[in-house]
Design an enzyme around this catalytic site. Structure first.
Site, PDB file in Angstrom:
ATOM      1  N   GLY A 141       0.814  -1.209   0.000  1.00 24.72           N
ATOM      2  CA  GLY A 141       0.000   0.000   0.000  1.00 24.72           C
ATOM      3  C   GLY A 141       0.846   1.257   0.000  1.00 24.72           C
ATOM      4  O   GLY A 141       1.873   1.353  -0.674  1.00 24.72           O
ATOM      5  N   CYS A 142       0.401   2.242   0.782  1.00 28.86           N
ATOM      6  CA  CYS A 142       1.070   3.539   0.808  1.00 28.86           C
ATOM      7  C   CYS A 142       2.514   3.452   1.301  1.00 28.86           C
ATOM      8  O   CYS A 142       3.321   4.337   1.017  1.00 28.86           O
ATOM      9  CB  CYS A 142       0.283   4.506   1.696  1.00 28.86           C
ATOM     10  N   ALA A 143       2.853   2.409   2.035  1.00 28.37           N
ATOM     11  CA  ALA A 143       4.213   2.249   2.549  1.00 28.37           C
ATOM     12  C   ALA A 143       5.178   1.710   1.501  1.00 28.37           C
ATOM     13  O   ALA A 143       6.389   1.667   1.730  1.00 28.37           O
ATOM     14  CB  ALA A 143       4.211   1.317   3.758  1.00 28.37           C
ATOM     15  N   GLY A 144       4.659   1.294   0.343  1.00 27.77           N
ATOM     16  CA  GLY A 144       5.484   0.590  -0.622  1.00 27.77           C
ATOM     17  C   GLY A 144       6.631   1.396  -1.191  1.00 27.77           C
ATOM     18  O   GLY A 144       7.709   0.851  -1.464  1.00 27.77           O
ATOM     19  N   LEU A 340       3.359   5.134   5.791  1.00 28.38           N
ATOM     20  CA  LEU A 340       2.558   4.184   6.554  1.00 28.38           C
ATOM     21  C   LEU A 340       1.717   3.345   5.613  1.00 28.38           C
ATOM     22  O   LEU A 340       1.294   3.815   4.558  1.00 28.38           O
ATOM     23  CB  LEU A 340       1.644   4.948   7.518  1.00 28.38           C
TER      24      LEU A 340
END
Length: 355
Positions: A141-144, A340
């Site tokens: 997700g956004c942490a990738g 995150l």
């Protein structure tokens, strides 16, 4: 220590004002959404001015099955990953880097599926070496974006002569569910957009002396038993967003100790950070960063500006923030890149600009 040499981004074909998106969504949900007026206020309060999409708004009004949307994902991912990679390689400080000089390709995404994976398809379009290492990463997700940068640095630390690119490609708009009347779907629809970015990382023996930031260290952090905070609910119709209202409070309570421990491990504290490169999950998340770390709005300015111009492009967004930061003349100092994602998790990368 590996070096982050350059960044390249792709330009999405449609830039739409947040007001226009709100009106469009209000029309789609008209008469079907309880507390519609209150929920749609999320479009006004998110700190977003414009959003970027791979399709025109009218396209999202029409029914599209999971398979059709995924075909759009594959075609768009190959096209715009190529654009971002070309721009990244062209922007290298010592001059353009040939595709053949790239030893490893990391591909980061969570908004579509492809086998063969996208970087394999891309290698049939651009002249990368057929022996380049391929590392597709799905589900962060956004942490990738932060995680991909850390993994590329690990690779270049192990192979100091290597150059690696990381492509983060997300088409969040393709996951829109017109018949999902949940609060999570409305909030996600008010935030998420499409974007593709690429970074180039080089090992010690492959990096010129350019003033580019060194990648000092990285850390992953996972909050146990927090799977329901963020992610996808995968159904026959496609990907349905899971988005907890508790994310800002988690940032305030949980993230600071993780960051402080990581910095202490490297002989630093929050006071030593000159630059803060944060994935802007949304306006409330930005406010939570500032409260948790005692930062003022100047330290989160780049993240806020990217959020305002593009919306939340999931994993690619933090590269846009990094590009915004690196456009300015930068004094020597440390920077923290943080994002995150589902799990619930955090990915942290410590950077250092040297004189």
């Amino acid at each position: 220590m590996p070096t982050l040499l350059s960044i390249g981004t792709a330009k999405m074909p449609y830039i739409v004002s947040q007001d226009e998106v709100k009106r469009h969504v209000a029309g789609l949900f008209a008469g079907r959404l309880a507390r519609a007026e209150r929920l749609l206020q999320a479009f006004d309060n998110g700190g977003i001015g414009t959003r970027t999409f791979v399709k025109p708004l009218v396209w999202y009004s029409e029914p599209h099955g999971f398979g059709e949307k995924n075909e759009v994902y594959i075609d768009s991912a190959v096209r715009y990953s190529g654009e971002a990679a070309n721009n990244c390689l062209h922007n290298a400080p010592a001059g353009p880097v040939p595709h053949e000089a790239v030893d490893a390709l990391f591909y980061i995404s969570t908004t579509g599926l492809s086998t063969p994976s996208i970087e394999a398809r891309l290698m049939n379009v651009l002249p990368f070496s057929p022996s380049a290492v391929r590392v597709p990463v799905w589900g962060l997700g956004c942490a990738g974006g932060a995680a991909g940068l850390a993994r590329a640095a690990d690779y270049c630390r192990a192979f100091p002569k290597a150059k690696a690119i990381v492509i983060a490609a997300e088409f969040c708009s393709l996951t829109f569910q017109a018949h999902d009347l949940s609060k999570s779907n409305v909030i996600g629809t008010s935030l998420f957009s499409d974007g593709v970015a690429c970074v180039l990382v080089a090992g010690d023996e492959a990096a010129p002396n350019s003033g580019a930031p060194r990648i000092i260290a990285a850390r992953s952090a996972l909050m146990p038993r927090s799977e329901d905070v963020m992610g996808w609910d995968i159904r026959d119709e496609g990907l349905f967003v899971v988005f907890s209202k508790d994310i800002p409070s988690i940032v305030r309570a949980w993230l600071r100790p993780q960051v402080e421990s990581f910095l202490q491990e490297n002989g630093l504290s929050l006071r030593d950070l000159r630059y803060f490169i944060a994935h802007p999950g949304g306006k409330k998340v930005m406010e939570a960063y500032e409260e948790a770390f005692g930062f003022d709005m100047e330290q989160t300015k780049a993240s806020r500006e990217v959020l305002a111009r593009y919306g939340n492009m999931s994993s690619a967004t933090v590269y846009f923030v990094l590009e915004e930061v690196m456009r300015q003349p930068l004094a020597p100092g440390y920077g923290l890149l943080v994002a995150l994602g589902p799990g619930f998790s955090a990915e942290m990368v410590l950077l250092k600009w040297e004189g």
